[in-house]
Design a protein around this motif. Structure first.
Motif, short mmCIF file in Angstrom:
data_model
loop_
_atom_site.label_atom_id
_atom_site.label_comp_id
_atom_site.label_asym_id
_atom_site.label_seq_id
_atom_site.Cartn_x
_atom_site.Cartn_y
_atom_site.Cartn_z
N GLU A 189 0.84 -1.18 0.00
CA GLU A 189 0.00 0.00 0.00
C GLU A 189 0.88 1.24 0.00
O GLU A 189 2.01 1.22 0.49
CB GLU A 189 -0.91 0.02 1.23
CG GLU A 189 -1.92 -1.12 1.31
CD GLU A 189 -3.03 -1.00 0.28
OE1 GLU A 189 -3.17 0.09 -0.32
OE2 GLU A 189 -3.76 -2.00 0.09
N GLN A 190 0.35 2.33 -0.55
CA GLN A 190 1.06 3.61 -0.55
C GLN A 190 0.40 4.53 0.47
O GLN A 190 -0.80 4.84 0.36
CB GLN A 190 1.03 4.26 -1.94
CG GLN A 190 1.94 5.45 -2.11
CD GLN A 190 3.42 5.04 -2.23
OE1 GLN A 190 3.72 3.92 -2.63
NE2 GLN A 190 4.32 5.95 -1.90
N LEU A 191 1.17 4.94 1.48
CA LEU A 191 0.62 5.87 2.47
C LEU A 191 0.46 7.25 1.85
O LEU A 191 1.29 7.67 1.03
CB LEU A 191 1.54 5.95 3.69
CG LEU A 191 1.68 4.67 4.54
CD1 LEU A 191 2.62 4.93 5.70
CD2 LEU A 191 0.33 4.20 5.04
#
Length: 226
Positions: free
Chosen positions: A69-71
């Protein structure tokens, strides 16, 4: 890195085909406390080696046990977290971890052995019934010898955070053998009073005592499998 298989039509062998390689289950353990950056995993798993960690992470991702996931900004970091199947696997690891504690809690920690408080607390958190903490919001800080982590209870969810928290509701100070013993064996309230140092909010202290004392007991032995 070639994938190995036992080539047996069996649930256990299939599981080991997926996660039986060295370090793999420890990556799952690390992600039980929440999303982690690759660098976080490398720091926690001292000794794994960069190439091997990359191979294990890629395998877990291919098998659908972890996801990337990309924060959002300002963090803007890429993290890994358990998928639904990975969380299911994490729950399956709890009895195995309890078995390990049951057979090692009285052994002293060796000078060469790394330790992080969250490694114990993720399994303690998994034993807590969400219904027992519905509507509760509290932070319980643990100091376990030279390491610290906290149980964060948030309306039925229990998660673990590494390190020291600001203004916790409760502070628990103990040694590793004591917490390990209480993790697998539900203690009596008087044992908690004499073997744990507990400071802070009285209501939170009572809740912690109830959670540790009232949960289901683990199996005493595996005699029924003989």
């Amino acid at each position: 890195m070639a994938k190995r298989s036992y080539n047996q039509y069996c649930g256990l062998s299939r599981s080991l085909d997926l996660v039986g390689e060295r370090w793999t289950l420890l990556i799952v353990r690390e992600l039980m406390s929440g999303p982690k950056r690759y660098s976080d995993l490398a720091t926690a798993l001292a000794g794994i080696g960069t190439n091997l960690l990359a191979a294990r992470v890629q395998q877990l991702e291919r098998e659908g046990l972890i996801v990337r996931e990309q924060l959002p900004p300002p963090a803007a970091s890429q993290v890994y977290e358990l998928s639904a199947a990975g969380r299911e696997l994490a729950q399956a690891l709890v009895p195995l971890a309890m078995w390990g504690l049951r057979h090692r809690f009285d052994e002293p920690r060796q000078a060469t052995e790394h330790y992080r408080a969250e490694w114990t607390l993720v399994f303690v958190a998994a034993l807590i019934d969400p219904a027992a903490v519905a509507g509760v919001r509290s932070v319980v800080q643990f100091r376990l010898e030279d390491s610290a982590a906290a149980l964060i209870i948030d309306n039925g969810r229990v998660r673990v955070a590494a390190g020291e928290m600001d203004s916790p509701d409760l502070l628990v100070i103990t040694d590793l053998p004591t917490l390990a013993e209480f993790a697998w064996r539900a203690p009596r309230p008087d044992e908690l009073a004499t073997r744990l140092r507990i400071e802070g909010d009285t209501a939170t202290a009572q809740l912690l005592i109830e959670l540790l004392c009232d949960r289901a007991q683990p199996p005493a032995s595996a005699g029924e499998f003989r």
